[in-house]
Design a protein around this motif. Structure first.
Motif, mmCIF file in Angstrom:
data_model
loop_
_atom_site.group_PDB
_atom_site.id
_atom_site.type_symbol
_atom_site.label_atom_id
_atom_site.label_comp_id
_atom_site.label_asym_id
_atom_site.label_seq_id
_atom_site.Cartn_x
_atom_site.Cartn_y
_atom_site.Cartn_z
ATOM 1 N N GLU A 91 0.812 -1.224 0.000
ATOM 2 C CA GLU A 91 0.000 0.000 0.000
ATOM 3 C C GLU A 91 0.843 1.271 0.000
ATOM 4 N N ASP A 92 2.156 1.156 0.131
ATOM 5 C CA ASP A 92 3.037 2.321 -0.018
ATOM 6 C C ASP A 92 3.301 2.629 -1.489
ATOM 7 N N THR A 93 2.845 1.770 -2.379
ATOM 8 C CA THR A 93 3.013 2.016 -3.810
ATOM 9 C C THR A 93 2.333 3.317 -4.204
ATOM 10 N N ALA A 94 3.103 4.205 -4.805
ATOM 11 C CA ALA A 94 2.585 5.540 -5.145
ATOM 12 C C ALA A 94 3.653 6.320 -5.881
ATOM 13 N N VAL A 95 3.229 7.441 -6.429
ATOM 14 C CA VAL A 95 4.188 8.439 -6.900
ATOM 15 C C VAL A 95 4.442 9.378 -5.723
ATOM 16 N N TYR A 96 5.695 9.581 -5.397
ATOM 17 C CA TYR A 96 6.079 10.411 -4.257
ATOM 18 C C TYR A 96 6.589 11.756 -4.767
ATOM 19 N N TYR A 97 6.110 12.825 -4.110
ATOM 20 C CA TYR A 97 6.443 14.186 -4.503
ATOM 21 C C TYR A 97 7.029 14.943 -3.319
ATOM 22 N N CYS A 98 7.988 15.810 -3.574
ATOM 23 C CA CYS A 98 8.399 16.748 -2.543
ATOM 24 C C CYS A 98 7.784 18.109 -2.854
ATOM 25 N N LYS A 99 7.582 18.867 -1.813
ATOM 26 C CA LYS A 99 6.900 20.145 -1.927
ATOM 27 C C LYS A 99 7.446 21.131 -0.931
ATOM 28 N N THR A 100 7.456 22.418 -1.327
ATOM 29 C CA THR A 100 7.761 23.483 -0.394
ATOM 30 C C THR A 100 6.967 24.723 -0.792
ATOM 31 N N VAL A 101 6.832 25.634 0.142
ATOM 32 C CA VAL A 101 6.168 26.902 -0.111
ATOM 33 C C VAL A 101 7.173 28.009 0.162
ATOM 34 N N VAL A 102 7.383 28.870 -0.810
ATOM 35 C CA VAL A 102 8.353 29.945 -0.699
ATOM 36 C C VAL A 102 7.640 31.272 -0.955
ATOM 37 N N TYR A 103 7.597 32.122 0.073
ATOM 38 C CA TYR A 103 6.960 33.435 -0.045
ATOM 39 C C TYR A 103 5.571 33.323 -0.671
ATOM 40 N N GLY A 104 4.819 32.320 -0.244
ATOM 41 C CA GLY A 104 3.452 32.147 -0.688
ATOM 42 C C GLY A 104 3.275 31.346 -1.962
ATOM 43 N N ASP A 105 4.348 31.028 -2.653
ATOM 44 C CA ASP A 105 4.270 30.233 -3.880
ATOM 45 C C ASP A 105 4.597 28.783 -3.561
ATOM 46 N N THR A 106 3.782 27.873 -4.086
ATOM 47 C CA THR A 106 3.969 26.448 -3.842
ATOM 48 C C THR A 106 4.755 25.810 -4.987
ATOM 49 N N TYR A 107 5.746 25.026 -4.639
ATOM 50 C CA TYR A 107 6.576 24.345 -5.631
ATOM 51 C C TYR A 107 6.534 22.842 -5.373
ATOM 52 N N TRP A 108 6.348 22.100 -6.460
ATOM 53 C CA TRP A 108 6.319 20.643 -6.414
ATOM 54 C C TRP A 108 7.420 20.073 -7.294
ATOM 55 N N GLY A 109 7.961 18.933 -6.869
ATOM 56 C CA GLY A 109 8.791 18.171 -7.762
ATOM 57 C C GLY A 109 7.916 17.438 -8.767
ATOM 58 N N ARG A 110 8.546 16.776 -9.731
ATOM 59 C CA ARG A 110 7.785 16.079 -10.759
ATOM 60 C C ARG A 110 7.268 14.735 -10.286
ATOM 61 N N GLY A 111 7.802 14.258 -9.173
ATOM 62 C CA GLY A 111 7.357 12.992 -8.625
ATOM 63 C C GLY A 111 8.233 11.831 -9.061
ATOM 64 N N ILE A 112 8.230 10.795 -8.239
ATOM 65 C CA ILE A 112 9.006 9.602 -8.547
ATOM 66 C C ILE A 112 8.207 8.379 -8.088
ATOM 67 N N GLN A 113 8.235 7.346 -8.915
ATOM 68 C CA GLN A 113 7.429 6.159 -8.658
ATOM 69 C C GLN A 113 8.120 5.244 -7.652
ATOM 70 N N VAL A 114 7.330 4.778 -6.693
ATOM 71 C CA VAL A 114 7.746 3.728 -5.766
ATOM 72 C C VAL A 114 6.735 2.595 -5.889
ATOM 73 N N THR A 115 7.223 1.406 -6.173
ATOM 74 C CA THR A 115 6.351 0.248 -6.316
ATOM 75 C C THR A 115 6.818 -0.837 -5.358
ATOM 76 N N VAL A 116 5.899 -1.300 -4.522
ATOM 77 C CA VAL A 116 6.215 -2.330 -3.541
ATOM 78 C C VAL A 116 5.415 -3.584 -3.879
ATOM 79 N N SER A 117 6.116 -4.677 -4.096
ATOM 80 C CA SER A 117 5.452 -5.927 -4.437
ATOM 81 C C SER A 117 5.335 -6.821 -3.214
ATOM 82 N N SER A 118 4.276 -7.603 -3.221
ATOM 83 C CA SER A 118 4.044 -8.494 -2.064
ATOM 84 C C SER A 118 4.743 -9.832 -2.238
#
Length: 115
Positions: free
Chosen positions: A88-115
């Protein structure tokens, strides 16, 4: 303009570990709180962990005790150490920050966990 670039994703088996990195383009990195979010298949984006400029941390209940967020201000990089991974941790993971009121996101990276 702040650029955030994630790295370190990929595939892991349940119970395994991965470490994600988020590199920031500017030195203001050190004065901002930073977040890791994730979006699983068919799910809304959710906050996974947060670290303040002073190093205080918060985690979603679903990852407490398994994930650790950290930052290296000198390297302008934030990390997410993920252990005891679950499918259930399988997802696209993003980092984010807010600078002087503007929100910035990374493009994301895939994490896939198999059972």
């Amino acid at each position: 303009q702040v650029q955030l670039v994630e790295s370190g994703g990929g595939m892991a088996q349940a119970g395994g570990s991965l470490r994600l990195s988020c590199a920031a383009s500017q030195s203001i990195f050190s004065i901002n709180a930073m977040d890791w979010y994730r979006q699983g298949p068919g799910k809304q984006r959710e906050l996974v962990a947060r670290i303040t400029s002073g190093g205080s941390t918060n985690y979603a209940d679903s990852v407490k005790g398994r994930f650790t967020i950290s930052r290296d201000n000198a390297k302008k990089t934030m990390y997410l150490q993920m252990s005891s991974l679950k499918p259930e941790d399988t997802a696209v993971y993003y980092c984010k920050t807010v600078v002087y009121g503007d929100t910035y996101w990374g493009r994301g990276i895939q994490v896939t966990v198999s059972s």
